[in-house]
Design a protein around this motif. Structure first.
Motif, PDB file in Angstrom:
ATOM      1  N   ASN A  20      12.276  -8.744   6.023  1.00  0.00           N
ATOM      2  CA  ASN A  20      11.136  -9.640   6.242  1.00  0.00           C
ATOM      3  C   ASN A  20      10.020  -9.406   5.235  1.00  0.00           C
ATOM      4  O   ASN A  20       8.926  -9.945   5.365  1.00  0.00           O
ATOM      5  N   GLN A  21      10.344  -8.617   4.191  1.00  0.00           N
ATOM      6  CA  GLN A  21       9.370  -8.383   3.130  1.00  0.00           C
ATOM      7  C   GLN A  21      10.091  -7.861   1.890  1.00  0.00           C
ATOM      8  O   GLN A  21      11.021  -7.069   1.993  1.00  0.00           O
ATOM      9  N   VAL A  27       6.063 -11.700   1.839  1.00  0.00           N
ATOM     10  CA  VAL A  27       6.604 -11.926   3.178  1.00  0.00           C
ATOM     11  C   VAL A  27       7.829 -12.833   3.109  1.00  0.00           C
ATOM     12  O   VAL A  27       7.834 -13.831   2.389  1.00  0.00           O
ATOM     13  N   GLU A  29       9.873 -15.166   5.550  1.00  0.00           N
ATOM     14  CA  GLU A  29       9.877 -15.786   6.876  1.00  0.00           C
ATOM     15  C   GLU A  29      10.183 -17.276   6.757  1.00  0.00           C
ATOM     16  O   GLU A  29      10.146 -17.844   5.683  1.00  0.00           O
TER      17      GLU A  29
END
Length: 203
Positions: A20-21, A27, A29
């Motif tokens: 997720n990073q 980021v 998402e």
């Protein structure tokens, strides 16, 4: 590999690993689509841009430039991406953005598919367009037919294209698109043909 709202997950050897990073702090998402290209690189489209993952790690392209939806690769190895700000093309070296000035009826694009004749089909909020390698051919569709957007395409065993829209399925026959009779009428978002030639639709 699975695309999710909260990032990208990988399932291997009965274990999950999630991303997720990026190592640089970007980021990951709202990831909508994934593709493994001919060189083995993994490409993912998202709200923040385009992520690529290979043996050297994570890389991000077109960061925060648009909301990206789908990705395909043609027989020449060129990658195509749909987004809110146009159709993006990457030949491995240079990026090109295609908008209304280049022949698209709208820069708000979503569905993307390459048929068995290597034609590129693009779904937008103003109908469906086809790129044959030289010119765009546009098939305007009323919002009463699509509900405002075309999300995906699939080809059946009889060389017939089916497009998914907010109002159900649309079929391409006799050089025109029309509602597929007796098909489900709800929001149809994704489509796929499996190895047994069975068609699947997500609604």
């Amino acid at each position: 590999w699975i695309c999710t709202q909260a990032g990208i997950s990988k399932y291997k050897d009965f274990a999950w690993e999630s991303y997720n990073q990026t190592p640089e702090g970007d980021v990951i998402e709202w990831v909508t689509c994934g593709l493994q290209d001919k060189s083995g690189n993994l490409w993912f489209t998202s709200v923040h841009g385009i992520y690529m993952y290979n043996s050297t790690g994570w890389h991000i392209y077109k960061k925060d430039e648009s909301y990206f939806f789908n990705v395909v690769q043609d027989k020449n190895g060129t990658l195509w991406f749909t987004s809110y700000s146009g159709l993006y093309k990457f030949d491995g070296k240079d990026w090109t953005t295609i908008t209304e000035a280049d022949g698209l009826p709208s820069k708000s694009t979503n569905g993307l598919f390459i048929d068995q004749h290597d034609n590129l089909w693009i779904g937008s909020n103003k109908g469906i367009s086809m790129w044959d390698g030289k010119i765009f051919t546009h098939y305007p569709l009323e919002e009463s037919i699509t509900g405002g957007m075309v999300y995906s395409f699939v080809e059946n065993n009889h060389d017939v294209l089916l497009a998914s829209s907010y109002y159900g399925l649309i079929s391409f026959e006799n050089n025109s698109w029309s509602k597929l009779q007796d098909s489900p009428t709800g929001w149809t978002f994704c489509s796929h043909q499996d190895r047994n030639k069975v068609l699947w639709f997500g609604t």
